[in-house]
Enzyme design. Sequence first.
Site, PDB file in Angstrom:
ATOM      1  N   ASP A 107      33.234 -65.566 -64.406  1.00 13.95           N
ATOM      2  CA  ASP A 107      33.319 -64.249 -64.998  1.00 13.95           C
ATOM      3  C   ASP A 107      34.731 -64.125 -65.573  1.00 13.95           C
ATOM      4  O   ASP A 107      35.614 -64.927 -65.269  1.00 13.95           O
ATOM      5  CB  ASP A 107      33.036 -63.171 -63.934  1.00 13.95           C
ATOM      6  N   TRP A 108      34.959 -63.126 -66.365  1.00 13.99           N
ATOM      7  CA  TRP A 108      36.201 -63.001 -67.150  1.00 13.99           C
ATOM      8  C   TRP A 108      37.399 -62.671 -66.248  1.00 13.99           C
ATOM      9  O   TRP A 108      37.492 -61.571 -65.731  1.00 13.99           O
ATOM     10  CB  TRP A 108      36.008 -61.938 -68.228  1.00 13.99           C
TER      11      TRP A 108
END
Length: 739
Positions: free
Chosen positions: A235-236
């Site tokens: 995920d970012w």
Amino acid sequence: MHTVQEILGKMSIEEKISLLVGAGFSKLVHGAAGETRPVARLGVPAVVLADGPAGVRVHPLRLGDAQRYYVTSFPNEIVLASTWNVELVERVGRAIGEEARALGVDVVLAPGLNIHRHPLCGRIFEYFSEDPLLSGVMGAAYVRGVQSAGVGATLKHFAGHEQETNRLLYNVAASERALREIYLRPFEIAVREAKPWAVMGAYNKLNGKYCVQNEWLLTRVLREEWGFEGLVMTDWGAGDNPVEMIKAGVDLIMPGSDQVVAELLKAYERGAIPGEVVDARARRVLELVAKSPRFRGQEGSGDLKLEEHAKVAYEAAVEGAVLLKNEGALPLPEKPRVALFGRGSYWTVKGGLGSGDSYPRYVVSIADGLRERGALVDEEIERVYRGMVHRFYEYGESLQLYRAYREGALAKSDSWLIEMLMTHFVDMMMEYTRVMHLQEDPFTDAFLEEAAQRNDAAVITVSRISTEGFDRFPVKGDYYLRDDELSLIERVSRVFHEHRKKVVVLLNVPGPVDVASWRDKVDAVLAIWLPGQEAGRAVADILLGRVSPSGKLPLTWPRDLYEIPAARTFPGTPPRDPEEVIYSEDIYVGYRYYDTFAVEPAYEFGYGLSYTAFDYRDLEVKLSGGEVVVRLKVRNSGRYPGKEVVQVYLRALESKFSRPFQELKGFRKTKLLAPGEEESVEVRVPLERLATFSGGKWVVEKGSYEVRVGASSRDIRLRAVLEIPAEACYDTSWRRVEC
Ligand code: GLC
């Protein structure tokens, strides 16, 4: 075209390592969440990744570009699950895939497959259900749909990501059984049944290790046990150690930065990352690139087909609406005069905020939809609401102005964090400010009296918004209704009932809100959730009886928030910035808890009313070829055409384990049945689905099971006893093993 192996063989170590790290927010498709790094020398293009579950998330405005890049805003995942219509969800996926491809996006960052562990999870709207089978089957359908358009889908957030509070840091402590049977299960079903191009590791830790640095999760379970062959991304901004990520099984660190590339290169040079690991990870990225439209020179191909997709969004919104109560109120009479209350009637919330948002050309409000379908919407009442909101907050205008502001101020910024915060934060604040702070009960008694005289019925919309990054709160104005909302419901009901007029409440909400304190005052309650851009048309057609509601709850709707099993441990300890979230309810999530411990919900899992009624008969259950085959007949015994969702639950009548009272093992939505029409329904349940996880393996117990077939988890119409003659055990790759 060179093969992946040939390209890899020609790459320097620097080039290989650059493939493992994203290039930040996309420059190729403005507003897309990220892209990979190209290796131009070898003809390896960057590929573009964009959110989200309810539509392709790109900015509709681009600096210096007169074209508008609006997309279709589909109903959120909780609505898709409420349809219980696998074929329809696949069509939604396909439409999103087609729009992604037309916009030059190669990978869609969806579907979300986390579980509805607690109704206040801030991203509940982006996940399907509290039940792992319904979640997994819908997730697989969504993936098949997206990928049928030639672009990739991404299962997220892997795994145990069931809340937003302190989302980057909290640790989930869960038993292996709860993980296998509940939280990993939807991912396993979607991996096996739909082969997604990618899986996204979640922000949180799982049993002490960040998911994106958790070799057990990313390599042992996902790859070695489930045979996943796609790409694993983070995920970012997840995790805290890029070297650990690559070693644990991450192929692509997102959004990525030059610093991370440098850090990995140094780690390789000091021998902390072996060459064969770099090759293995780079190969996965190249394999994904090789599948992408951009690699095939087809980026931005095809058109968005917005007209056609609007119909799919409409259908999903109609079939995802769940009728919770109806005492002679719905459908409304022909060409009704409607007293329409509630801010959400005029500014209908189409979807949640954050990365799961999307930007359509329009949102059809409930008022628009009713008027378009010939209902007479009370103008006096509308004037009161419209007078409360400054024009600036009209959806289109504010969006244009806001986007133009942001384009100018931020378009050149390469700081993804500011962009992300601005994107999420301002969207959220704008939507929130616009809708949530309107005073809901400005009406005098005299006004309501006249409104009751000149209208045939009252419709009140209760709206809530929710966003990534924040969970919802057990307070008035969020889970509970505000005093002005309650007084509106109370006063409108009293006055309209005095005139023997009916009152309908629409729940335009991301997930459950309190209903126990007011539902007895009104005649009908319809949960429309966050139904996408076609909201008003779908709601109007249901209210006016053009279509019967056929949605069923994908979760248990609590009567009291504190009765739910996760109440004690959500969102974890310490309360402010929880570090530890203990899944102490283990497998007893949702109806698995309510049914086993005899707790009464407001509305049970699988519940939903129709305008018609259905009879069930001729149940046959038999074991055949490793499957439990359930056959029965369902007849429309009412006066309206309608669809029924036949649900099959299994209850182990004798078990050496502690097991839930019952579990969903299959379901089937009928076609539209005319009054009197009957359909033969067949539901096939692979024997493995009866297994429970114990001692490191799956166990299908010998003995008697009650097969419970019904219209909800508590409205069981037919029963049969099934004998499983012998115990069967499987390893975590589902190979038969000794018990
Ligand atoms: C966000 C979300 C994830 C999304 C990604 C890219 O933080 O957690 O769902 O796909 O970043 O926007």
